[in-house]
Design a protein around this motif. Structure first.
Motif, short mmCIF file in Angstrom:
data_model
loop_
_atom_site.label_atom_id
_atom_site.label_comp_id
_atom_site.label_asym_id
_atom_site.label_seq_id
_atom_site.Cartn_x
_atom_site.Cartn_y
_atom_site.Cartn_z
N ASP A 216 18.22 -78.04 -14.45
CA ASP A 216 19.12 -77.26 -15.31
C ASP A 216 18.57 -77.12 -16.73
OD1 ASP A 216 20.66 -77.49 -13.09
OD2 ASP A 216 21.84 -79.19 -13.84
N LEU A 217 17.58 -77.94 -17.08
CA LEU A 217 17.04 -77.89 -18.45
C LEU A 217 16.33 -76.58 -18.70
CD1 LEU A 217 15.37 -81.39 -18.96
CD2 LEU A 217 17.33 -80.50 -20.19
N ASP A 218 16.49 -76.04 -19.92
CA ASP A 218 15.72 -74.84 -20.28
C ASP A 218 14.23 -75.15 -20.24
OD1 ASP A 218 18.08 -73.59 -20.64
OD2 ASP A 218 18.14 -73.80 -22.83
N TYR A 219 13.91 -76.38 -20.68
CA TYR A 219 12.49 -76.75 -20.77
C TYR A 219 11.82 -76.73 -19.39
CZ TYR A 219 8.21 -79.29 -21.68
OH TYR A 219 6.89 -79.63 -21.76
N TYR A 220 12.59 -77.05 -18.34
CA TYR A 220 12.03 -77.07 -16.99
C TYR A 220 11.53 -75.66 -16.62
CZ TYR A 220 11.80 -77.83 -11.91
OH TYR A 220 11.37 -77.93 -10.61
N GLY A 221 12.37 -74.66 -16.91
CA GLY A 221 11.98 -73.26 -16.63
C GLY A 221 10.76 -72.86 -17.44
N THR A 222 10.73 -73.28 -18.73
CA THR A 222 9.59 -72.95 -19.60
C THR A 222 8.30 -73.55 -19.04
OG1 THR A 222 11.15 -73.22 -21.41
CG2 THR A 222 8.84 -73.00 -22.01
N LEU A 223 8.41 -74.78 -18.56
CA LEU A 223 7.23 -75.49 -18.04
C LEU A 223 6.70 -74.78 -16.79
CD1 LEU A 223 5.56 -77.90 -18.77
CD2 LEU A 223 7.04 -79.36 -17.41
N LEU A 224 7.62 -74.34 -15.93
CA LEU A 224 7.19 -73.61 -14.72
C LEU A 224 6.38 -72.37 -15.12
CD1 LEU A 224 10.33 -73.65 -12.38
CD2 LEU A 224 8.25 -74.96 -12.11
N LYS A 225 6.87 -71.66 -16.15
CA LYS A 225 6.17 -70.43 -16.58
C LYS A 225 4.81 -70.76 -17.16
CE LYS A 225 10.37 -67.81 -17.52
NZ LYS A 225 11.42 -67.84 -18.51
N LYS A 226 4.72 -71.90 -17.87
CA LYS A 226 3.44 -72.25 -18.51
C LYS A 226 2.39 -72.72 -17.50
CE LYS A 226 5.00 -73.51 -23.13
NZ LYS A 226 5.33 -74.60 -24.04
N LEU A 227 2.84 -73.21 -16.34
CA LEU A 227 1.89 -73.74 -15.35
C LEU A 227 1.14 -72.64 -14.60
CD1 LEU A 227 3.79 -76.80 -13.86
CD2 LEU A 227 1.48 -76.85 -14.77
N ALA A 228 1.77 -71.45 -14.49
CA ALA A 228 1.15 -70.40 -13.66
C ALA A 228 -0.16 -69.85 -14.25
CB ALA A 228 2.16 -69.29 -13.40
N PRO A 229 -0.20 -69.40 -15.54
CA PRO A 229 -1.42 -68.75 -16.05
C PRO A 229 -2.70 -69.60 -15.90
CG PRO A 229 0.39 -68.44 -17.57
CD PRO A 229 0.87 -69.40 -16.55
N PRO A 230 -2.69 -70.92 -16.27
CA PRO A 230 -3.94 -71.66 -16.13
C PRO A 230 -4.42 -71.75 -14.68
CG PRO A 230 -2.13 -73.15 -16.73
CD PRO A 230 -1.65 -71.75 -16.91
N LEU A 231 -3.49 -71.85 -13.72
CA LEU A 231 -3.89 -71.91 -12.31
C LEU A 231 -4.51 -70.58 -11.88
CD1 LEU A 231 -0.79 -73.79 -10.85
CD2 LEU A 231 -3.08 -74.72 -11.15
N VAL A 232 -3.93 -69.48 -12.38
CA VAL A 232 -4.47 -68.15 -12.04
C VAL A 232 -5.87 -68.01 -12.65
CG1 VAL A 232 -4.16 -65.68 -12.46
CG2 VAL A 232 -2.20 -67.08 -11.78
N THR A 233 -6.05 -68.50 -13.88
CA THR A 233 -7.35 -68.38 -14.57
C THR A 233 -8.44 -69.11 -13.79
OG1 THR A 233 -6.14 -68.38 -16.64
CG2 THR A 233 -8.50 -68.74 -16.79
N LEU A 234 -8.09 -70.23 -13.15
CA LEU A 234 -9.09 -70.99 -12.38
C LEU A 234 -9.70 -70.13 -11.26
CD1 LEU A 234 -7.33 -74.46 -11.97
CD2 LEU A 234 -9.24 -73.93 -13.46
N LEU A 235 -8.96 -69.10 -10.83
CA LEU A 235 -9.43 -68.28 -9.70
C LEU A 235 -10.45 -67.24 -10.13
CD1 LEU A 235 -6.12 -67.82 -7.70
CD2 LEU A 235 -7.90 -69.51 -7.40
#
Length: 889
Positions: A216-235
């Protein structure tokens, strides 16, 4: 060696390192030079000397190394200190005892607070290395203060220093969700680092600590969004790095698909990707497939199925089938796509499509069977065992819809002995199915296949199955029909998901070999190094609870289902700091009596039960039988030990066995990582036990079982450890009877008979709660004499009397009395008043509380009236439930 030329000195030292092993005696002669160089004004030479001494793995030299190393660890120059830190780990590998005796480990721990970030990183790396080879030693004793120092050093380290620190952070368990969030906020900037190893180490820390954050935390949603770009960049890196990134992403997507749910396009295959990258991308595409993106995914997969690479095409066709099973709305489109592919008549495409359609039939029965005709047209082109077996299964399963099913199966039967085992077994079952559906036409065919399977085959599996079918068909065709044509369970969406406990462990190893192999390190690391099993931190109370029991215990309405144990709260402090050693048994010590007195079980009266008082056992709240009426084995007051209650040798009480409820599932497997616990409670000859059935529904062996109860209303506690004598293998069930006593800590529960339990094994600690029937606490000496009964009944205030109706009980007074007596409810007197049978009864609980009862039975009327009187009226409702349970079962 005495030269001042640094380059030359490096070469001489290199030479020494190489030849010291073969010439250990000669190497000792160089020791003086090392010691002298450790005092050199040039820090590079000091560091070089200590590094070389660490690399010369000769036992005789190690003792000479201690003094120079001690000085270098406290050197003014950070370059020397960081080199010395690594040297401690090397020395520990040669002679661990020496390092501990010399106090180097404490010096290393002090270096974690060093002002220079590189020194901190090397100290952490050295301590981690030593801790890995000695899992039992608690070297990295991390606390919020030391974590803060590590996070401060993190920003200024070299990239490898950052990896050491991040890996160390991943082994820390924050004390609450706020600390977890604070660490995540300070680690997040590492996600934008250029080094992919730093990125994956940061992802590992965040994935681990996200377990503790509430969704329910706002920060949890923010963290999910921040995790995607670096994983995509690795590809966008080179293929080898892409592969490692994809194997890690595969784990992340299984744990938290929401991170990459909008990034489907980056996993689309490029024409120049190597096959290993293509296959891994395909796997992740299926995991991310959902109703929102399925059209896009299917279009891609259809395109891949026309590629030239055979392995890739096969996987693409399988992927279409997996999409159909995963996303129900897409099933129809998937089936039509598969039919289009079958029309291409490319052999290996057709065969894969048939294997996949078999699974679709199992997931959606009676929906797509119209395609069977198309499949049968391709029967002759099937040459792979899996495809032939799938086709035979389809013909057998839908024999009633295929006019020439017998001819089709007969064509397979001609080369029966040349087929693979998989096809033979499938053919045997399919022909038996066909016979049960069309017995008159296929009698010869079934006899033929049974004799081929039983008489002409060497394969024991095939022979056994043949004999079982033969026996079934010849003795009981109806039973055969129920067995062979039983309804099949639907297949699950994801059959290749990693087992949850293994997945949690692999998430802790993101960025290491374990995450590429998808195996825990213990599966591929050999040698004496202790491999530590890691697991994700437990979810906090604010996170969604995943542990509520699905089924209420037998006989308990769901509204009364006790709350499952929360992860926080004072009530559970003692359960969560489990000391799962053997429980204490035997009578409580004097101090324990005081403690039990302090926690007042029923709001008044328990403390008076515990001590020697002038008024006797009862005190002001309890009317006590006079000395004459106290049964022989209760002569001593209760404070002298509850074990007296079970002293049946004096002849009080009968050898009775009270009613035992059937086992109910207390802990479903899905809530306990594959461990299912069912159970019930019994009382026999004065002994209470918890009869458990443990079933392992996980994919790994379970060992090291232990059990503990939370404090409860009547002090129930295990009287012995939980004995599971052999490891519990997958799909194995074991029955255990755990003896209980009533000398545990006491605390009033809501409801009164609620019992909260913790069970530990090698995988985790699991919590559940259950309601125990009160009649297991009725003791064998609960019969009062008549005068005492009368005096006590009058003395208990009328407002303490409770009336209940027991309906639908067709027993007469005699039967009622004897049935209740077997559960330690004793009839003191019986009278007949105006045609009604009146039974006056008494019972006594393990903690000395007496309950008096009047049971009115009208002959011919199945409804009884039960009046209960007790000093502790909270008990009455549960005593009434015990009456109901005993009389109706």
């Amino acid at each position: 060696m005495q030269t001042d030329n640094l380059e030359l000195k490096k070469l001489v030292y290199l030479y020494l390192m190489n030849y010291a092993k073969s010439q250990p005696d000669m190497a000792i002669m160089a020791v003086n030079t090392f010691v002298k160089d450790c005092e050199d004004p040039n820090p590079l030479i000091r560091a070089l000397a200590v590094r070389t001494m660490g690399c010369i793995r000769v036992d005789k030299i190690t003792e000479y190394l201690c003094e120079p190393l001690r000085k270098c660890l406290k050197d003014e120059d950070p370059y020397v200190r960081k080199t010395a830190a690594v040297c401690v780990a090397k020395l520990h590998d040669i002679n661990a005892q020496l390092v501990e005796d010399q106090g180097f480990l404490d010096t290393l721990k002090d270096l974690i607070s060093d002002s220079n970030p590189m020194v901190v990183a090397n100290a952490v790396a050295a301590l981690s290395e030593i801790a890995e080879s000695h899992p039992s030693s608690n070297l990295l004793d991390l606390n919020p203060q030391s974590i803060n120092k590590l996070l401060t050093a993190l920003n200024e380290c070299t990239e490898w220093g950052q990896i050491f620190i991040l890996d160390c952070l991943a082994n820390y368990t924050p004390k609450d969700d706020r600390e977890a969030q604070s660490i995540c906020e300070r680690v997040t900037p590492r996600l934008s680092h250029a080094n992919s190893a730093v990125v994956l180490s940061a992802v590992k820390v965040l994935m681990k600590f996200m377990e503790m954050l509430s969704k329910d935390l706002d920060y949890y949603g923010t963290l999910l969004k921040k995790l995607a770009p670096p994983l995509v960049t690795l590809l966008s890196a080179e293929p080898e790095l892409q592969y490692v990134a994809l194997r890690n992403i595969n784990l992340i997507v299984q744990k938290r698909p929401e991170i990459l749910k909008h990034e489907m396009k980056v996993f689309f295959v490029k024409y120049n990707d190597p096959i290993y990258v293509k296959l891994e991308k395909l796997d992740i595409m299926i995991r991310l497939a959902s109703q929102a993106n399925i059209a896009q995914v299917l279009a891609e997969l259809k395109e891949y199925a026309t590629e030239v690479d055979v392995d890739f095409v096969r996987k693409a066709v399988r992927a279409i089938g997996r999409c159909a099973i995963k996303v129900e709305q897409s099933a129809e489109r998937c089936v039509s796509t598969l039919l289009d592919l079958i029309q291409t008549k490319v052999n290996y495409v057709v065969q894969e499509a048939i294997v996949v359609i078999k699974d679709i039939f199992r997931k959606y029965p009676n929906k797509y069977e119209s395609v069977i005709a198309t499949l049968c047209e391709n029967l002759d082109s099937l040459d792979e065992p899996e495809a032939r077996a799938a086709m035979i299964w389809i013909v057998g399963e839908y024999a009633e819809r295929i006019d020439n099913a017998d001819e089709l199966l007969e064509s397979f039967l001609e080369g029966f002995h040349d087929e693979s085992t998989q096809v033979q077994l499938q053919l045997l079952t399919a022909i038996v199915k066909l016979f049960l559906k069309k017995p008159t036409e296929t009698q010869e065919l079934v006899q033929q296949v049974l004799s081929l399977a039983t008489q002409d085959s060497d394969n024991p599996d095939l022979r056994d199955r043949g004999y079982i079918y033969w026996r079934l068909l010849s003795t009981d065709p109806v039973a055969a029909k129920e067995v062979v044509l039983a309804e099949k369970p639907l297949i699950s969406e994801e059959t290749d998901l990693i087992e949850p406990t293994l997945l949690d462990e692999l998430i802790c190893y993101i960025g290491t070999l374990a995450s590429v192999y998808h195996k825990p390190p213990s599966a591929f690391v050999e040698g004496g190094r202790g491999v530590v099993h890691k697991s994700l931190p437990p979810r906090t109370a604010s996170s969604e609870s995943t542990e509520s029991p699905e089924t209420a215990p037998a006989g308990v309405p769901s509204s009364e289902q006790p709350d499952v144990i929360p992860a926080q709260g004072d009530l559970l402090g003692d359960l969560l700091n489990l000391d799962l050693g053997p429980p204490v048994s035997g009578p409580p010590l004097a101090s324990s009596s005081v403690q039990m007195g302090a926690v007042d079980l029923l709001g008044g009266g328990l403390d008076s039960l515990m001590g020697d008082e002038p008024e006797g056992i009862g005190g002001p709240n309890f009317v006590t039988p006079p000395a004459a009426a106290v049964p022989a084995n209760l002569g001593a007051p209760m404070g002298s030990g509850l074990s007296d209650l079970f002293d049946l040798t004096s002849g009080v009480g009968t050898l009775s066995g009270s009613y035992v409820a059937p086992k109910a599932i207390w802990l479903p497997a899905m809530k306990a990582k594959g461990l299912e616990i069912s159970g019930t409670f019994t009382r026999q000859v004065g002994s209470i036990s918890m009869d458990l059935q443990l079933t392992n529904k996980a994919l790994q062996v379970m060992t090291d079982f232990a059990i503990q109860f939370n404090r409860n209303s009547f002090g129930l506690a295990p009287a012995a450890p939980l004995q599971v004598h052999a490891p519990l293998s997958p799909n194995q069930t074991v029955e255990i009877s755990l003896p209980l006593n009533t000398v545990g800590s006491v605390m009033k529960m809501e409801p009164l008979n609620n019992l909260q339990v913790a069970v530990k094994n090698n995988i985790d600690v699991f919590y559940f709660s259950t309601l125990y029937p009160l009649h297991i606490l009725f003791v064998e000496d609960g019969k009062m004499d008549r005068q005492m009964f009368l005096a006590t009944w009058k003395d208990i205030p009328n407002e303490n009397e409770a009336q209940f109706q027991i309906r639908d009980c067709p027993l007469n007074a005699e039967a009622v009395s004897s049935r209740l007596q077997s559960s330690n409810i004793f009839t003191v007197a019986k009278r007949n008043v105006e045609g009604q049978d009146m039974l006056y009864q008494s019972l006594k609980l393990t903690n000395g509380i007496w309950v008096l009862a009047e049971l009115r039975i009208q002959p011919g009327n199945p409804s009884f009236t039960l009046s209960l009187k007790c000093r502790a009226p909270e008990v009455s409702q549960h005593v009434y439930q015990a009456y109901e349970t005993i009389l109706k079962n």
